[in-house]
Motif scaffolding. Sequence first.
Motif, mmCIF file in Angstrom:
data_model
loop_
_atom_site.group_PDB
_atom_site.id
_atom_site.type_symbol
_atom_site.label_atom_id
_atom_site.label_comp_id
_atom_site.label_asym_id
_atom_site.label_seq_id
_atom_site.Cartn_x
_atom_site.Cartn_y
_atom_site.Cartn_z
ATOM 1 N N LYS A 70 2.386 51.516 17.595
ATOM 2 C CA LYS A 70 1.042 51.224 17.095
ATOM 3 C C LYS A 70 0.039 51.169 18.235
ATOM 4 O O LYS A 70 -1.057 51.699 18.140
ATOM 5 C CB LYS A 70 1.050 49.900 16.338
ATOM 6 N N VAL A 71 0.431 50.509 19.315
ATOM 7 C CA VAL A 71 -0.482 50.372 20.449
ATOM 8 C C VAL A 71 -0.745 51.733 21.082
ATOM 9 O O VAL A 71 -1.840 52.012 21.559
ATOM 10 C CB VAL A 71 0.072 49.362 21.480
ATOM 11 N N VAL A 86 0.668 56.437 1.673
ATOM 12 C CA VAL A 86 0.366 55.005 1.803
ATOM 13 C C VAL A 86 0.322 54.510 3.242
ATOM 14 O O VAL A 86 -0.049 53.369 3.496
ATOM 15 C CB VAL A 86 1.376 54.124 1.018
ATOM 16 N N GLY A 87 0.720 55.345 4.195
ATOM 17 C CA GLY A 87 0.724 54.882 5.582
ATOM 18 C C GLY A 87 0.371 56.012 6.518
ATOM 19 O O GLY A 87 0.176 57.157 6.096
ATOM 20 N N ASP A 88 0.306 55.690 7.799
ATOM 21 C CA ASP A 88 -0.185 56.652 8.775
ATOM 22 C C ASP A 88 0.783 57.806 9.020
ATOM 23 O O ASP A 88 0.502 58.950 8.706
ATOM 24 C CB ASP A 88 -0.488 55.894 10.081
ATOM 25 N N VAL A 148 -7.122 46.358 12.953
ATOM 26 C CA VAL A 148 -7.046 47.263 14.107
ATOM 27 C C VAL A 148 -5.802 48.156 14.027
ATOM 28 O O VAL A 148 -5.837 49.336 14.359
ATOM 29 C CB VAL A 148 -7.047 46.467 15.427
ATOM 30 N N GLU A 149 -4.722 47.593 13.552
ATOM 31 C CA GLU A 149 -3.479 48.358 13.524
ATOM 32 C C GLU A 149 -3.528 49.506 12.513
ATOM 33 O O GLU A 149 -2.679 50.387 12.540
ATOM 34 C CB GLU A 149 -2.302 47.426 13.208
ATOM 35 N N GLU A 150 -4.528 49.480 11.653
ATOM 36 C CA GLU A 150 -4.686 50.551 10.668
ATOM 37 C C GLU A 150 -5.530 51.708 11.175
ATOM 38 O O GLU A 150 -5.738 52.686 10.484
ATOM 39 C CB GLU A 150 -5.392 49.991 9.431
ATOM 40 N N LEU A 151 -6.050 51.556 12.385
ATOM 41 C CA LEU A 151 -6.900 52.606 12.963
ATOM 42 C C LEU A 151 -6.117 53.914 13.041
ATOM 43 O O LEU A 151 -4.942 53.923 13.364
ATOM 44 C CB LEU A 151 -7.261 52.141 14.372
ATOM 45 N N SER A 152 -6.801 55.028 12.760
ATOM 46 C CA SER A 152 -6.142 56.332 12.919
ATOM 47 C C SER A 152 -6.633 56.986 14.193
ATOM 48 O O SER A 152 -7.802 56.880 14.540
ATOM 49 C CB SER A 152 -6.500 57.267 11.771
ATOM 50 N N ARG A 153 -5.725 57.684 14.820
ATOM 51 C CA ARG A 153 -6.089 58.467 15.999
ATOM 52 C C ARG A 153 -6.093 59.928 15.575
ATOM 53 O O ARG A 153 -5.090 60.418 15.059
ATOM 54 C CB ARG A 153 -5.044 58.227 17.096
ATOM 55 N N LEU A 154 -7.226 60.594 15.759
ATOM 56 C CA LEU A 154 -7.355 61.947 15.217
ATOM 57 C C LEU A 154 -7.131 63.049 16.248
ATOM 58 O O LEU A 154 -7.320 64.221 15.946
ATOM 59 C CB LEU A 154 -8.722 62.143 14.558
ATOM 60 N N THR A 166 12.616 60.112 12.363
ATOM 61 C CA THR A 166 11.922 59.043 11.652
ATOM 62 C C THR A 166 12.348 57.632 12.049
ATOM 63 O O THR A 166 11.507 56.777 12.284
ATOM 64 C CB THR A 166 12.151 59.215 10.134
ATOM 65 N N PHE A 167 13.652 57.410 12.127
ATOM 66 C CA PHE A 167 14.114 56.042 12.359
ATOM 67 C C PHE A 167 14.477 55.792 13.819
ATOM 68 O O PHE A 167 15.049 54.758 14.158
ATOM 69 C CB PHE A 167 15.299 55.727 11.434
ATOM 70 N N ASN A 168 14.137 56.741 14.678
ATOM 71 C CA ASN A 168 14.503 56.624 16.085
ATOM 72 C C ASN A 168 13.340 56.741 17.058
ATOM 73 O O ASN A 168 13.449 56.302 18.200
ATOM 74 C CB ASN A 168 15.543 57.686 16.434
ATOM 75 N N PHE A 169 12.236 57.328 16.613
ATOM 76 C CA PHE A 169 11.110 57.517 17.519
ATOM 77 C C PHE A 169 10.496 56.157 17.863
ATOM 78 O O PHE A 169 9.914 55.496 17.003
ATOM 79 C CB PHE A 169 10.062 58.428 16.863
ATOM 80 N N ASN A 170 10.698 55.730 19.104
ATOM 81 C CA ASN A 170 10.245 54.413 19.554
ATOM 82 C C ASN A 170 10.849 53.263 18.732
ATOM 83 O O ASN A 170 10.266 52.197 18.636
ATOM 84 C CB ASN A 170 8.718 54.303 19.495
#
Length: 647
Positions: free
Chosen positions: A629-630, A230-232, A609-615, A290-294
């Motif tokens: 996200k940015v 459901v998410g990136d 825009v925030e849903e964009l994937s970086r491949l 998971t809960f610590n990266f950035n």
Amino acid sequence: MRSRSKQLLLFLWLLLIFVSSAKWKFKSSNHTKYFVESEFCKMPYVDPFSQEVMSSFRTRKLKVCHHDRDLITPEFDSKTKLYRLHIHKELVKGLKANITLRCFYQKITRNDKNLWPDDSYSLSDHRSLTHHLVLPKDVQFLTTSCSIVNKTEESKAIQRDGFAFVQDLFTPKQLEENFKIMNRTDEPKPSVIIMGLDSTSRMNFRRSMPKVSKYVDQEGWFEMQGYNKVGDNTLPNLLAVLAGTSTDRAQKHCNLRNRGCMDKINFIWKRFKKEGYTTAFAEDCENISTFNFNLAGFVYRPVDYYLRPFLYAAEATLKLTSYLTGAYCVGRHLSFKYVWDFGQQFIQRFLNEAPIFGLLWSNSFTHNYMTGATSLDDTFKEYLDNFEKLGLFNRSVVIFMSDHGDRYNSLRSKSSGFLEERLPMIFIYVPPWFRTKYPQYVESLKNNRNRLSSNYDLHMTLQHLLQLNTDSMAGFDPDLQAIKCKTCQSLFFELPVNRTCAEAGVDEKWCTCHPPENINDPKLINEIGEAIVDRLNKHFREKNITDICQTLKLGRIRKAYRKIILATASKPTDPDEHIYTLEFWAIPRGLFEATVRWNKRTKKLTMNVEELSRLNNYENDSRCIKDAKVKKYCICNESVTTSSKSP
Ligand SMILES: *[C@@H]1O[C@H](CO)[C@@H](O)[C@H](O)[C@H]1NC(C)=O
Ligand SMILES: *[C@@H]1O[C@H](CO)[C@@H](O)[C@H](O)[C@H]1NC(C)=O
Ligand SMILES: *[C@@H]1O[C@H](CO)[C@@H](O)[C@H](O)[C@H]1NC(C)=O
Ligand SMILES: *[C@@H]1O[C@H](CO)[C@@H](O)[C@H](O)[C@H]1NC(C)=O
Ligand SMILES: *[C@@H]1O[C@H](CO)[C@@H](O)[C@H](O)[C@H]1NC(C)=O
Ligand SMILES: *[C@@H]1O[C@H](CO)[C@@H](O)[C@H](O)[C@H]1NC(C)=O
Ligand SMILES: *[C@@H]1O[C@H](CO)[C@@H](O)[C@H](O)[C@H]1NC(C)=O
Ligand SMILES: *[C@@H]1O[C@H](CO)[C@@H](O)[C@H](O)[C@H]1NC(C)=O
Ligand SMILES: *[C@@H]1O[C@H](CO)[C@@H](O)[C@H](O)[C@H]1NC(C)=O
Ligand SMILES: *[C@@H]1O[C@H](CO)[C@@H](O)[C@H](O)[C@H]1NC(C)=O
């Protein structure tokens, strides 16, 4: 004569094989196979062993972290419930009366006084470690060091090591409470263990881990082949499973990068705790946890047995070896092993003493390389065998899963990359007593294997495990329903055949139900591509980051197609409006994937825009910015040199 008939038999047998395989090939070329095939969802089956992927697929040998023997080994005394440490002096050559071995240890604790306790630790003074030392119960984590001492001097440490222990701290009264819950036969509370390997699609699992594959094909295991992420990345996919929510929704109340925000989330382990469970969570690779990266991590220890303070301290104080994904060896051991040894102790210690909930998650082998898991197959199978010997599978529900598939490495660039990314592996195990007591739930699980399901359904399944006698979704307290998906449900109830992505809480961007339709209109594709890049640049202006991030231009479009939306209710109402997916390069850098709505009459673009994937990997492009996200779409000015450009 005999040998002749044997030959004839062999010949006939070979002929049979040839004919049947040819027939199968003929059939399969005509009939596309699906993981889910319904009126509204056609989720294509992907052959894990396709020529395209296998041609660049190699197995890796397990790289070990040390060749010397352990100077210190722990032992758990089940009578006293205490740990003892043994020193193996005999392994050190040249010890004499005046040349001796001296060992000490330092206790590691979480530093609760620090503003960011998840990113800190405390070390005690050096404490003497003598042979057969019985560790005090308050020592859960420690590092050890041994050196050779002569009359005049002490040598440098000849071996340093780290240990994490699961100390049994139950009072007699607590034990009694535990037994009361465990002995309830009217509504049993099974122990629940979630085992996760990061970034592993169900295809890559099958091709990388044949032994573990075979294990989870045994009776009692159910593969959810229609499970769609459901998410990136890890966070949204695990938040959905563990809290029934999305990152955006969770951020409504506070920013997850702010201190204390993570603690406010309603994680399922809180409910397990409330119901009398003993809880544990362990994950390797502290800087991408998971809960610590950035993110801020937890201010309060989230579970009873929390490995992070130990691994954080161990990564900081022991020798680190990077391989595959960052921290591979931490001191003398695989970072992976610390997690699963901790899990094994947790199971061993408490399986018969308390209802337990454990989350074991591993990044170290699988996060960055599609072949990382190949070297893990034997090791992971050994853990499963150990867990089996401990009786885990006799009474517990076990979930073996991943968060997503390959997002930006070599698998993602294959023709099946879109599906590799979106279809994580997931297996649910239910023990024999469960199958006897709840045959209707097992029947549902069976049927649901090839229905569309999602993380939110898994969340509801976890909720269901705490109230197994609830026999329909109507029986759940509305407060327990996944916030982000009101139509999601326990997988112990049958899922609707005609389910749509929307009904499973899966946004169109991640939905794998809709067949792609080629568009042979370069002008149209280009128009959409330009509109997407314009929108991105506008977003930079709105976020006020144009001074650090490059303004982007549209580069080569790698792939473009229209999605055939199968359910009328999900179709755009304007016949000129369609949903498109584009994979494109940006200039100066960045390979992106966007799923957008485009109206060819009004030229209106609808996109998040925030849903964009970086491949492609963007670690080096985005160092100037913290926001996760940015990071995905900001190409930092400083990172742009003339030497590297997009093709
Ligand atoms: C298989 O597909 C071909 C071409 O699409 C078609 O001509 C043929 O009739 C099909 N065969 C069967 C058995 O469906
Ligand atoms: C150490 O002890 C050995 C005998 O055990 C003796 O031969 C040697 O001289 C001693 N060395 C020192 C430096 O005391
Ligand atoms: C004591 O150990 C040190 C360092 O290991 C070594 O340099 C020194 O020669 C040793 N002294 C004796 C008397 O053995
Ligand atoms: C409950 O279960 C535990 C182990 O699961 C057992 O030792 C105990 O005797 C049982 N009965 C009672 C009344 O606690
Ligand atoms: C995390 O740490 C590892 C090992 O120290 C390092 O190789 C890696 O680059 C780090 N990753 C990030 C995202 O900081
Ligand atoms: C688990 O169940 C099996 C089959 O009933 C049994 O043989 C085995 O001893 C049990 N293991 C434990 C640790 O209870
Ligand atoms: C699924 O949808 C199709 C088309 O609307 C319908 O014919 C079929 O009966 C539905 N199946 C179920 C089980 O609802
Ligand atoms: C944008 O950033 C600049 C410098 O970083 C700052 O001076 C300015 O106030 C910011 N504007 C807004 C609207 O945030
Ligand atoms: C960063 O790059 C943009 C163009 O992409 C430019 O407008 C801006 O001035 C640059 N900022 C700095 C600080 O170099
Ligand atoms: C990032 O830069 C470092 C140092 O130049 C390089 O070793 C590494 O491979 C780069 N990472 C990626 C993903 O390009």
